[in-house]
Design an enzyme around this catalytic site. Structure first.
Site, PDB file in Angstrom:
ATOM      1  N   LYS A   1      48.359  42.995  48.817  1.00  0.00           N
ATOM      2  CA  LYS A   1      47.605  41.752  48.643  1.00  0.00           C
ATOM      3  C   LYS A   1      47.644  41.344  47.177  1.00  0.00           C
ATOM      4  CE  LYS A   1      43.521  40.534  47.625  1.00  0.00           C
ATOM      5  NZ  LYS A   1      43.855  39.362  46.790  1.00  0.00           N
TER       6      LYS A   1
ATOM      7  N   GLY B   1      41.914  46.496  39.454  1.00  0.00           N
ATOM      8  CA  GLY B   1      41.117  45.293  39.250  1.00  0.00           C
ATOM      9  C   GLY B   1      39.847  45.616  38.504  1.00  0.00           C
ATOM     10  N   SER B   2      38.847  44.779  38.689  1.00  0.00           N
ATOM     11  CA  SER B   2      37.615  44.917  37.920  1.00  0.00           C
ATOM     12  C   SER B   2      36.786  46.106  38.404  1.00  0.00           C
ATOM     13  CB  SER B   2      36.798  43.638  38.053  1.00  0.00           C
ATOM     14  OG  SER B   2      36.461  43.444  39.405  1.00  0.00           O
ATOM     15  N   THR B   3      35.925  46.579  37.535  1.00  0.00           N
ATOM     16  CA  THR B   3      35.051  47.694  37.893  1.00  0.00           C
ATOM     17  C   THR B   3      34.107  47.284  39.019  1.00  0.00           C
ATOM     18  OG1 THR B   3      35.264  48.691  35.722  1.00  0.00           O
ATOM     19  CG2 THR B   3      33.275  49.252  36.962  1.00  0.00           C
TER      20      THR B   3
ATOM     21  N   ALA C   1      34.591  45.144  41.505  1.00  0.00           N
ATOM     22  CA  ALA C   1      35.293  45.193  42.797  1.00  0.00           C
ATOM     23  C   ALA C   1      35.604  46.634  43.165  1.00  0.00           C
ATOM     24  CB  ALA C   1      36.565  44.355  42.727  1.00  0.00           C
ATOM     25  N   GLY C   2      35.976  47.445  42.165  1.00  0.00           N
ATOM     26  CA  GLY C   2      36.297  48.852  42.408  1.00  0.00           C
ATOM     27  C   GLY C   2      35.115  49.609  42.996  1.00  0.00           C
TER      28      GLY C   2
ATOM     29  N   GLU D   1      42.066  51.782  39.636  1.00  0.00           N
ATOM     30  CA  GLU D   1      42.397  51.540  38.219  1.00  0.00           C
ATOM     31  C   GLU D   1      41.563  50.342  37.797  1.00  0.00           C
ATOM     32  OE1 GLU D   1      44.267  53.363  36.388  1.00  0.00           O
ATOM     33  OE2 GLU D   1      45.439  54.518  37.817  1.00  0.00           O
TER      34      GLU D   1
ATOM     35  N   CYS E   1      43.965  45.787  30.593  1.00  0.00           N
ATOM     36  CA  CYS E   1      42.834  46.702  30.796  1.00  0.00           C
ATOM     37  C   CYS E   1      42.651  47.741  29.705  1.00  0.00           C
ATOM     38  CB  CYS E   1      43.027  47.404  32.128  1.00  0.00           C
ATOM     39  SG  CYS E   1      44.656  48.174  32.261  1.00  0.00           S
TER      40      CYS E   1
ATOM     41  N   GLU F   1      33.810  44.470  28.981  1.00  0.00           N
ATOM     42  CA  GLU F   1      35.204  44.067  28.889  1.00  0.00           C
ATOM     43  C   GLU F   1      35.269  42.538  28.840  1.00  0.00           C
ATOM     44  OE1 GLU F   1      37.627  44.493  32.501  1.00  0.00           O
ATOM     45  OE2 GLU F   1      39.103  45.474  31.238  1.00  0.00           O
TER      46      GLU F   1
END
Ligand code: NAD
Length: 478
Positions: free
Chosen positions: A180, A232-234, A236-237, A254, A288, A385
């Site tokens: 995706k 992706g972002s923390t 979303a992670g 990651e 990142c 970030e």
């Protein structure tokens, strides 16, 4: 509107008609001109893509049953095709996300063939079955088995490199994949699909579902998925980790970073400008691992701030397709507003904006590279970030304080140590709590494991080691 219009979703090795009407439109962040569109996958399309990946996986003579050598040969074909189309890939990425073409040529076009060949070599050298004597008598075998269908979800900042960081080890191990891409960068995924066809990678081994967060969520939780690989972002992670935790589904994450550049009292950053730029501002600050918190010894604080201000002022801001450009635009107007919000609040918090942080007088979503001095490690600018060209310089009194400040972060992804004494720098680097760290430069290498600790993620990508994360081990006691 004139752009490149693509019909069809790449599922089961073919271009199939999606079940929805919606399209994803991509805009060039440097010119704000329309670039083209692709169909937006629906949940039903994701179901179809997962089904096609499952069919390819369970085919009794399919990809998962091929020998390591046979898969390696197919991957080398794909590497050759992608290498041939490298210039087109680099240009397509740069037009979509504003990455300077010198960087997209090296990374977006350069990494995928390197990764495909590296994992082809890795898997060819790995035995599918190893037989060992037991400690209690008898023998056993350990069988490396592919896990099944891998959901690969990637952001827009390095769309091709990050996709192949997942696809190459996953397919090398015999898995099949549903990728995706991020809505900002869907056009380059069309080229990837064309390369897969040309390289005769069997139908269904890689499927692509362009879409937003909703489609990502559906894919992560899908019953037909065996393993998730996310960059992706923390935020979303964390939510993906929750879903995978509930399902007990293997996942690698990651995520974001806020890495420190620690300038030791003998660091010579003024003579390392190119490396300093790569470590702090690469890809318009939208990377990142960047060392965006610069820790400077109090005795040399002004000098470090001046060097960084000079770096920011001299960086050529402009058209990403111009080989001389060092800083392109933010990926979207929303991202520019987000970066500008950090800059405004940084000043309001009492940090001193030394240079940059303004909109250059031109079209596109640019922000001139900014350097803040007098930043406290507790301020938002040092903790969060920004994901834009914004550096925060923090002073320290001695090495112990530098280590403490560097480690006082929610994140642990990258970092750099700047010193003329390699032994001292090496010893210092090991004291920093982070997944990766560079000495007098920072350059992720395809052969070296990459990833973070703390809020920067779980697991490692890259390096031959990463392929092991795409196998299940079955032990057979003989
Ligand atoms: P993002 O998390 O918003 O989106 C990343 C991808 O995940 C997109 O494809 C998005 O559609 C999808 N997504 C978002 N929420 C999801 C959810 N809940 N479930 C499933 N899919 C979901 O991140 P972004 O803004 O596109 O990318 C920038 C972020 O990525 C930064 O934080 C950056 O540090 C991070 N990043 C990390 C690395 C690394 O290797 N550690 C590399 C590059 C970027």
């Amino acid at each position: 509107m004139s752009g490149t219009e693509h019909d069809g979703l790449f599922i089961g090795g073919q271009w199939v008609t999606g079940s929805g009407e919606a399209r994803i439109e991509v805009v060039n962040p440097s010119t704000e001109a329309y670039l083209g569109s692709v169909p937006s996958a629906t949940r039903a399309d994701v179901d179809r893509a997962v089904q096609s990946a499952r069919t390819a996986f369970t085919d009794p003579t399919g990809w998962a049953t091929w020998t390591h050598a046979a898969r390696a040969a197919a991957m080398r074909r794909l590497a050759d095709v992608m290498e041939r189309r490298g210039a087109e890939i680099a240009e397509t990425v740069s037009k979509q996300n504003g990455m300077p073409i010198s960087m997209s040529s090296a990374l977006e076009a350069g990494f995928p063939p390197i990764l495909l060949r590296m994992y082809a070599d890795t898997v060819e050298a790995l035995p599918q079955v190893t037989r060992r004597p037991g400690m209690l008598g008898g023998e056993f075998e350990v069988v490396r088995k592919p896990m099944g269908v891998v959901a690969a979800i990637v952001p827009w900042n390095f769309p091709q490199a990050l996709a192949m960081t997942k696809i190459a080890p996953a397919i090398a191990a015999g898995n099949t994949v549903v990728l995706k891409p991020s809505p900002e960068t869907v056009l380059d995924s069309i080229i990837l699909a064309e390369c897969l066809v040309e390289a005769e990678i069997p139908a269904g081994v890689v499927n692509i579902v362009p879409g937003g967060r909703d489609i990502g969520e559906h894919l992560v939780a899908h019953p037909g998925i065996n393993r998730v690989a996310f960059t992706g972002s923390t935020a979303a992670g964390r939510s993906i980790a929750q879903v995978c935790g509930q399902l007990l589904r293997p996942v690698s994450l990651e995520l974001g970073g806020k890495s420190a550049a620690i300038v030791l009292d003998d660091g010579d950053i003024a003579n390392s400008i190119e490396s300093l730029f790569g470590a702090t501002l690469f890809n318009n600050g939208q990377t990142c691992y960047l060392s965006t918190r610069v820790l400077a010894p109090r005795s040399r604080y002004e000098e470090v701030v001046d060097t960084l201000a000079g770096l920011a002022q001299q960086a050529v801001v402009g058209d990403p397709l111009d080989p001389a450009t060092m800083i392109g635009p933010m990926v979207s107007s929303r991202q520019r507003e987000r970066v500008e919000g950090y800059i405004e609040r940084g000043s309001a918090d009492g940090a001193k904006l030394v240079v940059g942080g303004t909109r250059p007088d031109r079209e596109g979503w640019f922000v001139s590279p900014a350097v803040f001095a007098g930043v406290d490690n507790n301020q938002e600018l040092a903790r969060e970030e920004v994901f834009g060209p914004v550096l925060a310089v923090i002073s320290y009194d001695d090495e112990e304080q530098a280590v403490a400040l560097a480690n006082d972060s929610d994140f642990g992804l990258g970092g750099t140590v700047w010193s003329q004494d390699p032994t001292r720098a090496r010893a210092f680097a090991e004291r920093i709590e982070t997944g990766t760290i560079g000495i007098n430069r920072y350059l992720p290498d395809p052969a070296a494991p990459f990833g973070g600790i703390k809020a920067s993620g779980i697991g490692r990508e890259l390096g031959p080691e990463a392929v092991e994360g795409y196998f299940d081990l079955q032990t057979i006691y003989l």
